[in-house]
Design a protein around this motif. Structure first.
Motif, mmCIF file in Angstrom:
data_model
loop_
_atom_site.group_PDB
_atom_site.id
_atom_site.type_symbol
_atom_site.label_atom_id
_atom_site.label_comp_id
_atom_site.label_asym_id
_atom_site.label_seq_id
_atom_site.Cartn_x
_atom_site.Cartn_y
_atom_site.Cartn_z
ATOM 1 N N PRO A 107 -8.689 -28.939 36.810
ATOM 2 C CA PRO A 107 -7.352 -29.413 37.211
ATOM 3 C C PRO A 107 -7.331 -29.840 38.674
ATOM 4 O O PRO A 107 -7.775 -29.104 39.551
ATOM 5 C CB PRO A 107 -6.465 -28.187 36.962
ATOM 6 N N GLY A 108 -6.837 -31.049 38.923
ATOM 7 C CA GLY A 108 -6.715 -31.548 40.286
ATOM 8 C C GLY A 108 -8.025 -31.916 40.957
ATOM 9 O O GLY A 108 -8.072 -32.045 42.185
ATOM 10 N N TRP A 109 -9.085 -32.133 40.172
ATOM 11 C CA TRP A 109 -10.390 -32.371 40.782
ATOM 12 C C TRP A 109 -10.411 -33.618 41.665
ATOM 13 O O TRP A 109 -11.086 -33.629 42.701
ATOM 14 C CB TRP A 109 -11.470 -32.455 39.709
ATOM 15 N N THR A 135 -12.609 -32.453 27.747
ATOM 16 C CA THR A 135 -12.701 -32.558 29.200
ATOM 17 C C THR A 135 -13.138 -33.955 29.609
ATOM 18 O O THR A 135 -12.602 -34.540 30.560
ATOM 19 C CB THR A 135 -13.680 -31.515 29.762
ATOM 20 N N GLY A 138 -10.320 -36.305 29.410
ATOM 21 C CA GLY A 138 -9.441 -36.126 30.564
ATOM 22 C C GLY A 138 -9.990 -36.791 31.818
ATOM 23 O O GLY A 138 -9.246 -37.390 32.595
ATOM 24 N N ASP A 142 -8.271 -39.667 34.029
ATOM 25 C CA ASP A 142 -8.084 -39.534 35.473
ATOM 26 C C ASP A 142 -8.646 -40.757 36.202
ATOM 27 O O ASP A 142 -8.017 -41.281 37.135
ATOM 28 C CB ASP A 142 -8.794 -38.273 35.989
#
Length: 255
Positions: A107-109, A135, A138, A142
Motif C-alpha cells: 500500500p502506497g508504494w 498484487t 494492482g 498503479d
C-alpha cells in the motif's frame, strides 16, 4: 559509514555475474528495453523514468547514460542492494539517478518515491515474477494511473507462452541457450548472499533487513495472455511482446 567505491564495485560485479545465471540474455534485454524507452520518450527533454525491482541499478544506470536529461528512480526494497547502487552508480554524470527504498505492490508504494510529475516510462527486469496475480494487477493499475499519456511500461522476465506444449519447447530452448553460454557456471543467488553476509563492510546494511526486503515469491507463472489482459484492464491501451528468446520475453504496454 558509506560503502567504499572499491567494495561496491566488487559486489556489484558479482551481482551482475550472478544474474547472468538466471537471464543469459540480460544485456540484450537491457538494450531492447532502453531502445523502447528512448523511442517512447523522444519528445521529452527531461523524462521521468522508474526502474522497478532495480537491485543495485544496472538498468537504471544504463537508462541514465542513454538519456542524459532523464531523471531515473531505481526502486527496490533491499537496503544493501540500494546502497551498493548508490556507491557504484551514483554521482557524477548520473547525478539524476536516485535509489529509493519501497516494496513494490505494498500500500502506497509509489508515494515513497517522491514523484512530483507524471512518469514517462517504467521498466523492470526479472523482478515482478514474485508477485501474485492480484498484487501484480494492482501494480499495473498503479502504473497506469501515474504514467503520462503516451507513456510506456516495459517488463523483461521469464513469461511463458499460453500453450503448455509451446511452453515446454520455449523452456527447452532457453535451457540449451543457457548451457551454450555457460550460464550455469555463474554463482547462484544463495551463494551471493552468503558471501555478502561474510563481508564485514556490508554488515551494517544487512542488519537493516526485515520481512519487507524479500517478500515471499508467489511464483504465479502467469502466461503472456494473462499479463496482456491485466495490463489492458489496468488502463493500458496496447500491450504485447516486442522481443523474445525461448520464454525470456520483453513486454511493452502503452498508456
Amino acid at each position: 559509514m558509506d560503502l567504499s567505491a572499491v567494495t561496491a564495485a566488487r559486489w556489484v560485479e558479482r551481482w551482475e555475474c550472478q544474474q547472468q545465471r538466471y537471464a543469459v540474455d540480460r544485456e540484450e534485454r537491457f538494450t531492447v528495453i532502453a531502445d523502447v524507452v528512448e523511442q517512447a520518450t523522444r519528445g521529452s527533454r527531461d523524462p521521468l523514468l522508474l526502474d522497478l525491482g532495480s537491485g543495485p541499478g544496472a538498468l537504471a544506470a544504463r537508462l541514465a547514460g542513454r538519456l542524459p536529461g532523464a531523471e531515473v528512480v531505481a526502486v527496490d526494497a533491499d537496503p544493501l542492494l540500494l546502497e551498493l547502487g548508490r556507491a557504484h552508480y551514483g554521482g557524477g554524470a548520473r547525478a539524476r539517478l536516485r535509489h529509493v527504498r519501497s516494496l513494490i505492490g505494498a500500500p502506497g508504494w509509489l508515494d515513497a518515491l517522491g514523484l512530483d510529475r507524471p512518469v514517462d516510462a517504467a521498466v523492470s527486469t526479472t523482478a515482478l515474477h514474485y508477485l501474485d496475480r492480484d498484487t501484480l494487477a494492482g501494480v499495473y493499475r498503479d502504473l497506469a494511473e501515474r504514467l503520462a499519456p503516451g507513456g510506456v511500461f516495459v517488463n523483461g522476465d521469464h513469461i511463458r507462452p499460453d500453450s503448455p506444449a509451446i511452453r515446454d519447447l520455449a523452456v527447452d530452448l532457453g535451457r540449451r541457450h543457457a548451457e551454450r553460454n555457460l550460464a550455469f557456471t555463474h554463482e547462484d543467488w544463495q551463494s551471493w548472499w552468503k558471501g555478502a553476509a561474510a563481508d564485514p563492510e556490508l554488515a551494517p546494511y544487512l542488519t537493516l533487513h526485515d520481512t519487507a526486503c524479500h517478500p515471499p515469491c508467489a511464483d504465479a507463472d502467469l502466461p503472456v495472455s494473462t499479463h496482456v489482459a491485466l495490463l489492458r484492464e489496468a488502463g493500458f491501451r496496447e500491450a504485447g511482446t516486442v522481443w523474445q528468446y525461448g520464454d525470456s520475453r520483453v513486454l511493452a504496454a502503452l498508456r
